[in-house]
Design an enzyme around this catalytic site. Sequence first.
Site, PDB file in Angstrom:
ATOM      1  N   PHE A   1     -79.450 -27.025   9.388  1.00 53.14           N
ATOM      2  CA  PHE A   1     -80.722 -27.698   9.660  1.00 53.14           C
ATOM      3  C   PHE A   1     -81.198 -27.281  11.048  1.00 53.14           C
ATOM      4  O   PHE A   1     -80.462 -27.409  12.025  1.00 53.14           O
ATOM      5  CB  PHE A   1     -80.565 -29.218   9.549  1.00 53.14           C
TER       6      PHE A   1
ATOM      7  N   ARG B   1     -74.092 -29.907  20.113  1.00 48.77           N
ATOM      8  CA  ARG B   1     -73.323 -31.154  20.120  1.00 48.77           C
ATOM      9  C   ARG B   1     -72.104 -30.943  21.006  1.00 48.77           C
ATOM     10  O   ARG B   1     -71.755 -29.826  21.354  1.00 48.77           O
ATOM     11  CB  ARG B   1     -72.828 -31.511  18.711  1.00 48.77           C
TER      12      ARG B   1
ATOM     13  N   TYR C   1     -78.973 -45.663  12.204  1.00 50.26           N
ATOM     14  CA  TYR C   1     -77.529 -45.685  12.520  1.00 50.26           C
ATOM     15  C   TYR C   1     -77.335 -45.951  14.012  1.00 50.26           C
ATOM     16  O   TYR C   1     -76.554 -46.833  14.407  1.00 50.26           O
ATOM     17  CB  TYR C   1     -76.903 -44.347  12.113  1.00 50.26           C
TER      18      TYR C   1
ATOM     19  N   ASN D   1     -63.189 -51.477   2.422  1.00 52.28           N
ATOM     20  CA  ASN D   1     -63.719 -51.801   1.085  1.00 52.28           C
ATOM     21  C   ASN D   1     -63.774 -50.580   0.176  1.00 52.28           C
ATOM     22  O   ASN D   1     -64.434 -50.617  -0.864  1.00 52.28           O
ATOM     23  CB  ASN D   1     -65.104 -52.461   1.185  1.00 52.28           C
TER      24      ASN D   1
ATOM     25  N   ALA E   1     -67.714 -48.747   9.265  1.00 56.90           N
ATOM     26  CA  ALA E   1     -69.158 -48.625   9.461  1.00 56.90           C
ATOM     27  C   ALA E   1     -69.751 -47.763   8.361  1.00 56.90           C
ATOM     28  O   ALA E   1     -69.049 -47.001   7.703  1.00 56.90           O
ATOM     29  CB  ALA E   1     -69.455 -47.984  10.816  1.00 56.90           C
TER      30      ALA E   1
ATOM     31  N   ASN F   1     -69.172 -36.124  18.756  1.00 54.29           N
ATOM     32  CA  ASN F   1     -68.869 -35.729  17.374  1.00 54.29           C
ATOM     33  C   ASN F   1     -67.373 -35.508  17.193  1.00 54.29           C
ATOM     34  O   ASN F   1     -66.800 -34.651  17.860  1.00 54.29           O
ATOM     35  CB  ASN F   1     -69.591 -34.433  17.021  1.00 54.29           C
TER      36      ASN F   1
ATOM     37  N   GLU G   1     -81.966 -37.052  13.527  1.00 52.96           N
ATOM     38  CA  GLU G   1     -80.950 -36.249  14.236  1.00 52.96           C
ATOM     39  C   GLU G   1     -81.510 -35.825  15.594  1.00 52.96           C
ATOM     40  O   GLU G   1     -82.630 -35.312  15.653  1.00 52.96           O
ATOM     41  CB  GLU G   1     -80.630 -34.971  13.436  1.00 52.96           C
TER      42      GLU G   1
HETATM   43  N1  LIG Z   1     -67.155 -39.185  12.766  1.00 54.33           N
HETATM   44  C1  LIG Z   1     -67.812 -39.082  13.892  1.00 54.33           C
HETATM   45  O1  LIG Z   1     -68.183 -37.973  14.334  1.00 54.33           O
HETATM   46  C2  LIG Z   1     -68.097 -40.317  14.717  1.00 54.33           C
HETATM   47  C3  LIG Z   1     -68.700 -40.141  15.981  1.00 54.33           C
HETATM   48  C4  LIG Z   1     -68.942 -41.263  16.763  1.00 54.33           C
HETATM   49  C5  LIG Z   1     -68.600 -42.527  16.305  1.00 54.33           C
HETATM   50  N2  LIG Z   1     -68.040 -42.676  15.068  1.00 54.33           N
HETATM   51  C6  LIG Z   1     -67.682 -44.041  14.637  1.00 54.33           C
HETATM   52  O2  LIG Z   1     -66.287 -44.045  14.366  1.00 54.33           O
HETATM   53  C7  LIG Z   1     -65.995 -44.995  13.331  1.00 54.33           C
HETATM   54  C8  LIG Z   1     -65.151 -44.318  12.257  1.00 54.33           C
HETATM   55  O3  LIG Z   1     -65.878 -43.226  11.710  1.00 54.33           O
HETATM   56  P1  LIG Z   1     -65.227 -42.239  10.639  1.00 54.33           P
HETATM   57  O4  LIG Z   1     -65.709 -40.881  10.965  1.00 54.33           O
HETATM   58  O5  LIG Z   1     -63.784 -42.515  10.527  1.00 54.33           O
HETATM   59  O6  LIG Z   1     -65.986 -42.716   9.321  1.00 54.33           O
HETATM   60  P2  LIG Z   1     -65.452 -42.815   7.807  1.00 54.33           P
HETATM   61  O7  LIG Z   1     -66.673 -42.940   6.974  1.00 54.33           O
HETATM   62  O8  LIG Z   1     -64.472 -41.725   7.519  1.00 54.33           O
HETATM   63  O9  LIG Z   1     -64.652 -44.184   7.798  1.00 54.33           O
HETATM   64  C9  LIG Z   1     -65.288 -45.432   7.710  1.00 54.33           C
HETATM   65  C10 LIG Z   1     -64.408 -46.331   6.854  1.00 54.33           C
HETATM   66  O10 LIG Z   1     -65.021 -47.621   6.836  1.00 54.33           O
HETATM   67  C11 LIG Z   1     -64.977 -48.117   5.510  1.00 54.33           C
HETATM   68  N3  LIG Z   1     -66.110 -49.029   5.327  1.00 54.33           N
HETATM   69  C12 LIG Z   1     -67.433 -48.708   5.281  1.00 54.33           C
HETATM   70  N4  LIG Z   1     -68.162 -49.815   5.082  1.00 54.33           N
HETATM   71  C13 LIG Z   1     -67.288 -50.860   5.001  1.00 54.33           C
HETATM   72  C14 LIG Z   1     -67.439 -52.250   4.793  1.00 54.33           C
HETATM   73  N5  LIG Z   1     -68.647 -52.813   4.620  1.00 54.33           N
HETATM   74  N6  LIG Z   1     -66.329 -53.028   4.764  1.00 54.33           N
HETATM   75  C15 LIG Z   1     -65.092 -52.478   4.931  1.00 54.33           C
HETATM   76  N7  LIG Z   1     -64.896 -51.162   5.124  1.00 54.33           N
HETATM   77  C16 LIG Z   1     -65.978 -50.357   5.161  1.00 54.33           C
HETATM   78  C17 LIG Z   1     -65.076 -46.899   4.603  1.00 54.33           C
HETATM   79  O11 LIG Z   1     -64.550 -47.119   3.291  1.00 54.33           O
HETATM   80  C18 LIG Z   1     -64.273 -45.867   5.392  1.00 54.33           C
HETATM   81  O12 LIG Z   1     -62.909 -45.882   5.003  1.00 54.33           O
HETATM   82  C19 LIG Z   1     -67.342 -45.518  12.843  1.00 54.33           C
HETATM   83  O13 LIG Z   1     -67.579 -46.765  13.440  1.00 54.33           O
HETATM   84  C20 LIG Z   1     -68.343 -44.490  13.340  1.00 54.33           C
HETATM   85  O14 LIG Z   1     -69.602 -45.074  13.554  1.00 54.33           O
HETATM   86  C21 LIG Z   1     -67.771 -41.601  14.258  1.00 54.33           C
END
Ligand SMILES: NC(=O)c1ccc[n+]([C@@H]2O[C@H](COP(=O)([O-])OP(=O)(O)OC[C@H]3O[C@@H](n4cnc5c(N)ncnc54)[C@H](O)[C@@H]3O)[C@@H](O)[C@H]2O)c1
Length: 304
Positions: free
Chosen positions: A204, A211, A147, A34, A80, A176, A271
Amino acid sequence: MKEKKIIITGGLGFLGYSIFKKLINENYVLVIDNLSSNIIEKKFVTNNKNGTFCELNITNNSMIEIIEQYNPDILIHCAAQTNVIESMKNPIKTKNINIEGTRNILESVKNLENCYFIFISSGGAIYGEPKYLPVDENHEKNPISNYGISKLKGELLTKNILSQSKINYSIIRPSNIYGPGQKTENVIPKFIKLMKMKQEVRIFGDGSSSRDYIYIDDLVEIILKLCEKKIGCTINASSNQETKIIEIFNFLKKQLNYNLQPTFLDDRKGEIFNISLDNTNLIKILNFNKFTALKKGLIKTINS
Ligand SMILES: NC(=O)c1ccc[n+]([C@@H]2O[C@H](COP(=O)([O-])OP(=O)(O)OC[C@H]3O[C@@H](n4cnc5c(N)ncnc54)[C@H](O)[C@@H]3O)[C@@H](O)[C@H]2O)c1
């Protein structure tokens, strides 16, 4: 893997788009996003003849129709609200996207004939303050942020809804993630950006918080292995290398010739202090054991 139809939710985000790039040449990929927090422009999906883009909120009812029509072989659910601090400020938004959005997707997937589903959970957020380190998959789950609660609920929904269907699924709990293409609200790209601009870096806590980091390409390879083998499992995805934030700061400082001292601020609510994840199951089940060393990954990130 070839000629598969794959849906990636959140496919314009850091992880989703990194998976997209690996899959698109030999498969068909529908990205659903989105545009809420993405850093990638949608044209990068549609410029490719095998790529389709659908701008949609995962909570929208038309998800069911779209997923049924595309009839994917694999659905990787990355979308997410991913910001821990935002989840403490705005719990309802986080609940809607991460819980109700996930439920909406699962309700569509459960009726498919032959789809493999991957839920991207969070190893750093669902366990809470560790009782022991490294944390294995059986560690108790006591998330301390909204979260973390929402990701744990996403896991439970995945198990409850899909165990009553023919759908094979896995749940992956990354530590992470870092690497080229990440948003600058995340700690490593934020440090790099500020250091390059010779601006103040704020930490912080006192810098001793730790991590366990996983390089983006390693995680993508793990996810692709899961897609190939279609194993049903719930696993941590981590390098199991506990690293203090001050160590990251000092390494980047040296690489970037940065001369300022960091400013230490109070810890932030939601955190956790220290965490590292046991990756024994990952190594055993997927036979994956070639993790990018943190220093090498940081240098690649700086140079990207
Ligand atoms: N980045 C990290 O360190 C990390 C660690 C553990 C788990 N995760 C999980 O990995 C996944 C990807 O994380 P990321 O780092 O790529 O995050 P990100 O924020 O870069 O990507 C998330 C994407 O989801 C889209 N989005 C958000 N809400 C939406 C909705 N309601 N409908 C449609 N699209 C939506 C956003 O536009 C974005 O493009 C997530 O589920 C996150 O919880 C991330």
